[in-house]
Design a protein around this motif. Structure first.
Motif, short mmCIF file in Angstrom:
data_model
loop_
_atom_site.label_atom_id
_atom_site.label_comp_id
_atom_site.label_asym_id
_atom_site.label_seq_id
_atom_site.Cartn_x
_atom_site.Cartn_y
_atom_site.Cartn_z
N TYR A 112 0.85 -1.20 0.00
CA TYR A 112 0.00 0.00 0.00
C TYR A 112 0.88 1.24 0.00
O TYR A 112 0.63 2.20 -0.74
CB TYR A 112 -0.89 0.06 1.24
CG TYR A 112 -1.84 -1.11 1.45
CD1 TYR A 112 -2.37 -1.78 0.36
CD2 TYR A 112 -2.21 -1.50 2.71
CE1 TYR A 112 -3.24 -2.84 0.57
CE2 TYR A 112 -3.08 -2.55 2.92
CZ TYR A 112 -3.58 -3.22 1.84
OH TYR A 112 -4.43 -4.25 2.03
N LEU A 113 1.90 1.21 0.86
CA LEU A 113 2.77 2.38 0.97
C LEU A 113 3.61 2.55 -0.30
O LEU A 113 3.79 3.67 -0.79
CB LEU A 113 3.70 2.24 2.17
CG LEU A 113 3.02 2.41 3.51
CD1 LEU A 113 4.00 2.19 4.61
CD2 LEU A 113 2.43 3.80 3.61
N LYS A 142 5.00 10.64 -3.84
CA LYS A 142 4.04 11.41 -3.06
C LYS A 142 3.48 12.61 -3.83
O LYS A 142 2.34 13.01 -3.64
CB LYS A 142 4.69 11.90 -1.76
CG LYS A 142 4.49 10.93 -0.63
CD LYS A 142 4.91 11.54 0.68
CE LYS A 142 6.41 11.70 0.75
NZ LYS A 142 6.89 12.13 2.04
N PRO A 182 -0.48 12.90 -7.94
CA PRO A 182 -1.83 12.54 -7.46
C PRO A 182 -2.29 11.17 -7.94
O PRO A 182 -3.08 10.51 -7.25
CB PRO A 182 -2.72 13.65 -8.02
CG PRO A 182 -1.89 14.46 -8.91
CD PRO A 182 -0.46 14.17 -8.65
N ARG A 183 -1.80 10.74 -9.10
CA ARG A 183 -2.21 9.41 -9.59
C ARG A 183 -1.68 8.31 -8.68
O ARG A 183 -2.36 7.31 -8.42
CB ARG A 183 -1.71 9.20 -11.01
CG ARG A 183 -2.34 10.15 -12.00
CD ARG A 183 -1.51 10.21 -13.26
NE ARG A 183 -1.66 9.02 -14.05
CZ ARG A 183 -2.63 8.85 -14.94
NH1 ARG A 183 -3.51 9.80 -15.14
NH2 ARG A 183 -2.72 7.76 -15.64
N ASN A 213 -1.02 8.70 -5.48
CA ASN A 213 -1.83 8.76 -4.26
C ASN A 213 -3.12 8.01 -4.44
O ASN A 213 -3.55 7.25 -3.57
CB ASN A 213 -2.18 10.21 -3.90
CG ASN A 213 -0.97 11.03 -3.61
OD1 ASN A 213 0.08 10.46 -3.33
ND2 ASN A 213 -1.09 12.32 -3.70
N GLU A 214 -3.73 8.26 -5.59
CA GLU A 214 -5.03 7.62 -5.84
C GLU A 214 -4.89 6.11 -5.90
O GLU A 214 -5.72 5.38 -5.34
CB GLU A 214 -5.60 8.16 -7.15
CG GLU A 214 -6.95 7.56 -7.45
CD GLU A 214 -7.53 8.08 -8.73
OE1 GLU A 214 -7.14 9.19 -9.14
OE2 GLU A 214 -8.36 7.38 -9.31
N ALA A 274 -2.65 4.29 -4.39
CA ALA A 274 -2.42 3.77 -3.05
C ALA A 274 -3.72 3.70 -2.27
O ALA A 274 -4.01 2.72 -1.59
CB ALA A 274 -1.42 4.65 -2.32
N MET A 275 -4.53 4.76 -2.39
CA MET A 275 -5.79 4.81 -1.65
C MET A 275 -6.73 3.69 -2.12
O MET A 275 -7.33 2.98 -1.31
CB MET A 275 -6.43 6.18 -1.90
CG MET A 275 -7.47 6.55 -0.91
SD MET A 275 -6.70 6.82 0.68
CE MET A 275 -8.15 6.82 1.68
N LYS A 276 -6.83 3.52 -3.44
CA LYS A 276 -7.70 2.46 -3.96
C LYS A 276 -7.21 1.10 -3.53
O LYS A 276 -7.99 0.23 -3.14
CB LYS A 276 -7.75 2.54 -5.48
CG LYS A 276 -8.73 3.56 -5.98
CD LYS A 276 -8.83 3.52 -7.48
CE LYS A 276 -9.91 4.46 -7.94
NZ LYS A 276 -9.81 4.77 -9.36
N PHE A 308 -5.42 0.39 -0.93
CA PHE A 308 -5.64 0.21 0.50
C PHE A 308 -7.09 -0.16 0.79
O PHE A 308 -7.36 -1.10 1.53
CB PHE A 308 -5.26 1.49 1.25
CG PHE A 308 -5.58 1.41 2.71
CD1 PHE A 308 -4.76 0.71 3.56
CD2 PHE A 308 -6.71 2.00 3.21
CE1 PHE A 308 -5.05 0.62 4.89
CE2 PHE A 308 -7.02 1.91 4.55
CZ PHE A 308 -6.19 1.22 5.39
N LEU A 309 -8.02 0.57 0.18
CA LEU A 309 -9.44 0.32 0.49
C LEU A 309 -9.85 -1.08 0.06
O LEU A 309 -10.44 -1.84 0.83
CB LEU A 309 -10.32 1.38 -0.17
CG LEU A 309 -10.19 2.78 0.42
CD1 LEU A 309 -10.99 3.77 -0.36
CD2 LEU A 309 -10.62 2.78 1.87
N ASP A 357 -6.34 0.09 -12.16
CA ASP A 357 -6.10 1.42 -11.60
C ASP A 357 -4.82 1.45 -10.77
O ASP A 357 -4.00 2.36 -10.90
CB ASP A 357 -7.28 1.84 -10.72
CG ASP A 357 -8.52 2.08 -11.54
OD1 ASP A 357 -8.42 1.98 -12.77
OD2 ASP A 357 -9.58 2.35 -10.96
N GLU A 394 -1.71 1.04 -12.90
CA GLU A 394 -1.42 2.19 -13.76
C GLU A 394 -0.88 3.35 -12.94
O GLU A 394 0.03 4.06 -13.36
CB GLU A 394 -2.67 2.63 -14.52
CG GLU A 394 -2.33 3.59 -15.62
CD GLU A 394 -3.57 4.18 -16.26
OE1 GLU A 394 -4.67 3.85 -15.82
OE2 GLU A 394 -3.40 4.98 -17.18
N GLY A 395 -1.46 3.56 -11.74
CA GLY A 395 -1.07 4.73 -10.97
C GLY A 395 0.25 4.59 -10.24
O GLY A 395 0.93 5.58 -10.02
#
Lengths: 459, 109
Positions: free
Chosen positions: A129-130, A136, A139-140, A142-143, A145-147, A149-150, A219, A222-223
């Motif tokens: 995840y990290l 950092k 933004p892609r 970050n997105e 990582a967030m996706k 993680f969730l 996603d 790609e990010g």
């Protein structure tokens, strides 16, 4: 076991070197530590030692897959200094996180207890995840990582609830005890047991990226930074499949009516969705992500066709998939560095300026598509043969159709490289950096193509 | 300890199973329905804790400590997970000034 200890120590040393500002020492330590762990890992061959009340089982299956994971990690670290060349800070955190997640991967192939499976998966995923968000400022990233993680923690919840229900039915986390319970109660399996097994299968399907739980893969792949994507697509996937295989193989082989149908549905959906979605991608990175989904479907077939030499087939498939994927992503890193885009157009005319790189990409694509002389073909062939022996002919037919579809999108970058002219005519600057490493991996792929029999009979 | 186990066993096991399944379902629905990242984190925690409670109940009923030990491992992992999740949330918030997950739409198809 000792490989895990070695890698953990190396990761901590890397962190210390970073903290004390000894930037030049970090990579040499890793390049000594990983081969050392590889050798230490091989020492338990043919001994089948059980550690910590059967929590960790060091048999030949473990050693073969751990050797593969360590080797892949080493190959990825070969590209790390080139990929991070323009970054000035020491990067010890990223390298240490990669090594820690590798520890999780090594635990996943070797678990003899569901506690160990959960801890291995979490160690691998928490680091990933990290790593997915390690760029950092982007933004892609970050997105992604967030996706990741969730969806990842959602999947862990499913896995955990499944483990809890299984524990309620059997009264133990130990794989041997669960197998014993299954043999004794084969006639009347309680509903709690089958629901628990199904929930665990859903959780693991999330982790391996099988449809209908694959939606995070494109996603996230790609990010994330390309080096991390390579790591996720190879080490993450191979470790998750080894864990899936060990779980089904050591405990649930006798109750295949409980999981076989759902796994067949997963495999068919994965192969079809992965291959057909990849057709419509313009970004090569996203196309490779969908190709990873499709390959997860083929690897599920090895779990469905459990009897016979399925472990060897899974190992061969993992080797062929990982090495070809690393080659393809390495070329992608180079193209991205030069043109600033992952689009298929940025491959135009690559063969004219950089014939070696274009050749490596062609080899990787042909191997992933399964064209005869290469290792990808022998892996797919062995997989389909073992599935037909288990009476899974309809599944194999669907897999072959998917494989034929895949040739189209795997050849698109090849056509762009050889037959489309590029607008600018300067040779790629970045090629100088990447050329040797890419050539090395491509040669490895060719050499491995001569010895598929050796790999498949290893375990 | 003995009295705790006896007290736990006074409630039938099926009640625990139904209660934990309900908690788990609420967690799953929360993850799928909520658009606020913090609410999703809480729902994920709910899923993990329903599994914890289930493990503790089974463990008490079978007089087998391994289930309770696993609960401790899960708590550690959940703490680490939420630390990472909040760190990622801070990074996302800095770049977009919101924690609504609908803004996570740069990567699509």
């Amino acid at each position: 076991m000792y490989a895990i200890i070695t890698i953990s120590i190396v990761a901590i040393i890397v962190l210390f070197f970073g903290a004390f500002g000894k930037k030049k020492m970090i990579l040499p330590v890793i390049f000594v530590g990983l081969p050392l762990a590889f050798i230490v890992n091989l020492m338990g061959w043919n001994q089948s030692i059980h550690y910590f009340n059967e929590m960790y089982i060091d048999d030949n299956f473990t050693i073969a897959f751990n050797g593969l994971l360590l080797f892949i990690a080493l190959l990825i670290f070969v590209f790390a200094p080139v990929y991070y060349k323009s970054v000035k800070r020491p990067l010890e955190d990223i390298y240490a996180l990669i090594l820690f997640s590798l520890v999780g991967g090594l635990m996943m192939t070797a678990f003899g207890n569901l506690v160990m499976l959960f801890l291995g998966i979490e160690t691998l995923s928490l680091s990933l995840y990290l790593l997915a968000g390690s760029k950092k400022s982007d933004p892609r990233s970050n997105e992604a990582a967030m996706k990741y993680f969730l969806t990842g923690s959602f999947a862990s919840g499913f896995l955990l609830f499944g483990i809890a229900l299984l524990y309620g039915a059997c009264g133990s986390f130990n794989l041997e005890d669960i197998k014993l319970y299954v043999i004794q109660n084969q006639a009347n399996i309680p509903a709690m047991f089958s629901i628990g097994l199904l929930l665990m299968a859903v959780g693991l399907a999330f982790k391996v990226g099988a449809a209908p739980f694959h939606f995070w893969i494109p996603d996230v792949y790609e990010g994330s930074p390309t080096l991390i994507t390579t790591y996720m697509a190879t080490v993450g996937k191979v470790a998750a499949f080894a864990a899936f295989f060990r779980l089904i193989n050591s405990s649930f082989g006798d109750v295949d009516f409980l999981w076989k149908t759902s796994l067949i549905v997963f495999a068919v959906a994965t192969i079809l969705i992965g291959n057909f979605a990849a057709l419509y991608q313009d970004s090569v990175k996203r196309m490779m992500a969908y190709s990873g989904v499709a390959h997860a479907g083929y690897m599920l077939i090895a779990i469905i066709a459990l009897k016979g030499n399925a472990a060897g087939v899974l190992l061969l498939y993992s080797v062929s998939y990982s090495i070809a994927t690393i080659t393809a992503f390495a070329v992608l890193m180079m193209v991205r560095k030069e043109t600033g885009s992952f689009s298929i157009k940025s491959f135009n005319g690559l063969a004219k300026h950089n014939p070696t790189v274009a050749f490596a990409m062609t080899i990787a694509m042909l191997s992933l598509a399964g064209i005869p002389p290469l290792i990808g073909f022998s892996a797919k062939y062995q997989l389909f043969v073992s599935a037909i022996e288990q009476g899974q002919l309809p599944l194999v037919i669907i897999a072959i159709v998917g494989s034929m579809v895949s040739v189209y999108y795997y050849l698109r970058p090849v056509v762009a490289m050889y037959f489309t002219r590029s607008i600018e005519s300067t040779p790629f600057e970045a090629a100088k950096l990447y050329k040797k490493q890419i050539l090395f991996v491509a040669l490895l792929l060719i050499i491995l193509s001569f010895i598929p029999g050796l790999i498949i009979n290893l375990i | 300890m003995e009295t705790t186990v006896t007290q736990l066993q006074m409630i039938p096991l099926s009640y625990y199973i139904i209660f934990c399944t309900a908690l788990f379902t609420i967690g799953v629905v929360g993850v799928l329905v909520k658009r606020n990242a913090l609410a999703i984190f809480m729902s994920v925690e709910l899923m993990l804790n329903s599994a914890n409670l289930l493990l503790a109940a089974f463990s008490a009923y079978r007089n087998d400590p391994s289930g309770q030990v696993f609960v401790f491992f899960i708590m550690v992992v959940a703490a680490a997970e939420i630390a990472i999740g909040l760190a990622l949330l801070v990074v996302v918030y800095r770049s977009s000034r919101t924690i609504d997950i609908n803004i996570l739409n740069r990567l699509k198809w």
